[in-house]
Design a protein around this motif. Structure first.
Motif, short mmCIF file in Angstrom:
data_model
loop_
_atom_site.label_atom_id
_atom_site.label_comp_id
_atom_site.label_asym_id
_atom_site.label_seq_id
_atom_site.Cartn_x
_atom_site.Cartn_y
_atom_site.Cartn_z
N SER A 41 64.21 -58.38 28.47
CA SER A 41 62.86 -58.47 27.90
C SER A 41 62.12 -57.15 28.07
N SER A 42 62.39 -56.40 29.12
CA SER A 42 61.71 -55.12 29.31
C SER A 42 62.28 -54.04 28.41
N ASN A 43 63.50 -54.20 27.91
CA ASN A 43 64.12 -53.20 27.04
C ASN A 43 63.79 -53.40 25.57
N GLU A 44 63.08 -54.43 25.23
CA GLU A 44 62.78 -54.71 23.83
C GLU A 44 61.60 -53.90 23.30
N LYS A 45 60.94 -53.15 24.15
CA LYS A 45 59.85 -52.31 23.68
C LYS A 45 60.41 -51.19 22.83
N PRO A 46 59.70 -50.82 21.76
CA PRO A 46 60.22 -49.76 20.90
C PRO A 46 60.31 -48.44 21.66
N TYR A 47 61.36 -47.73 21.40
CA TYR A 47 61.59 -46.45 22.06
C TYR A 47 60.64 -45.42 21.46
N PRO A 48 60.03 -44.55 22.25
CA PRO A 48 59.03 -43.60 21.73
C PRO A 48 59.54 -42.72 20.60
N LYS A 49 60.80 -42.29 20.66
CA LYS A 49 61.29 -41.42 19.60
C LYS A 49 61.36 -42.17 18.27
N ASP A 50 61.72 -43.45 18.34
CA ASP A 50 61.75 -44.25 17.12
C ASP A 50 60.35 -44.41 16.54
N GLN A 51 59.38 -44.62 17.41
CA GLN A 51 58.00 -44.76 16.96
C GLN A 51 57.51 -43.47 16.30
N ALA A 52 57.79 -42.33 16.91
CA ALA A 52 57.31 -41.05 16.38
C ALA A 52 57.92 -40.78 15.01
N ILE A 53 59.20 -41.03 14.86
CA ILE A 53 59.85 -40.81 13.57
C ILE A 53 59.34 -41.80 12.53
N ASP A 54 59.11 -43.04 12.93
CA ASP A 54 58.56 -44.03 11.99
C ASP A 54 57.16 -43.64 11.51
N ILE A 55 56.34 -43.17 12.42
CA ILE A 55 54.99 -42.73 12.04
C ILE A 55 55.07 -41.55 11.08
N LEU A 56 55.97 -40.61 11.38
CA LEU A 56 56.14 -39.46 10.49
C LEU A 56 56.59 -39.90 9.10
N ARG A 57 57.52 -40.83 9.04
CA ARG A 57 57.98 -41.33 7.73
C ARG A 57 56.85 -42.03 6.98
N GLN A 58 56.04 -42.80 7.70
CA GLN A 58 54.91 -43.48 7.04
C GLN A 58 53.91 -42.47 6.48
N ARG A 59 53.61 -41.46 7.25
CA ARG A 59 52.66 -40.43 6.78
C ARG A 59 53.22 -39.71 5.55
N TYR A 60 54.52 -39.44 5.56
CA TYR A 60 55.15 -38.78 4.41
C TYR A 60 55.12 -39.70 3.18
N SER A 61 55.43 -40.97 3.38
CA SER A 61 55.46 -41.90 2.24
C SER A 61 54.07 -42.13 1.66
N ARG A 62 53.02 -42.00 2.48
CA ARG A 62 51.65 -42.15 1.98
C ARG A 62 51.13 -40.86 1.35
N GLY A 63 51.90 -39.79 1.46
CA GLY A 63 51.50 -38.53 0.85
C GLY A 63 50.56 -37.71 1.73
N GLU A 76 61.62 -30.85 14.58
CA GLU A 76 61.03 -30.66 15.90
C GLU A 76 61.17 -31.92 16.75
N LEU A 77 60.93 -33.07 16.14
CA LEU A 77 61.08 -34.32 16.87
C LEU A 77 62.52 -34.53 17.33
N LYS A 78 63.46 -34.29 16.43
CA LYS A 78 64.86 -34.47 16.80
C LYS A 78 65.28 -33.52 17.90
N ASP A 79 64.78 -32.28 17.85
CA ASP A 79 65.10 -31.31 18.90
C ASP A 79 64.48 -31.71 20.22
N SER A 80 63.21 -32.08 20.20
CA SER A 80 62.50 -32.38 21.46
C SER A 80 62.93 -33.72 22.06
N LEU A 81 63.36 -34.66 21.21
CA LEU A 81 63.72 -35.99 21.72
C LEU A 81 65.23 -36.16 21.81
#
Length: 83
Positions: A41-63, A76-81
């Motif tokens: 149950s404690s491992n079901e939290k979204p991993y921060p790198k997944d959240q950051a990439i998802d947010i970036l994709r959302q911002r890109y898709s919204r223009g 940069e995200l892939k390198d840092s994470l």
């Protein structure tokens, strides 16, 4: 018919020994299950790198960001994470 009231303990001690082992196995499994469920149950939290990439994709898709900016930030995200 003759009843035997002697001290026949042949079946008692093996049963007592086996029952003790079964009790230890039972409680061991109960404790293992509790630990497993708590860790799961404690491992079901979204991993921060997944959240950051998802947010970036959302911002890109919204223009909100350009293709060039998206690619730079994603790299940069892939390198840092270490994705």
């Amino acid at each position: 018919m003759m009843w035997h009231h002697g001290g026949n303990w042949d079946g008692f001690f093996p049963m007592m020994f086996g029952g003790g082992i079964m009790m230890i196995v039972f409680w061991g499994l109960v404790i293992w299950l509790i630990v497993y469920l708590v860790r799961r149950s404690s491992n079901e939290k979204p991993y921060p790198k997944d959240q950051a990439i998802d947010i970036l994709r959302q911002r890109y898709s919204r223009g909100e960001i350009s293709t060039e900016e998206y690619r730079e930030r994603l790299a940069e995200l892939k390198d840092s994470l270490n994705v």
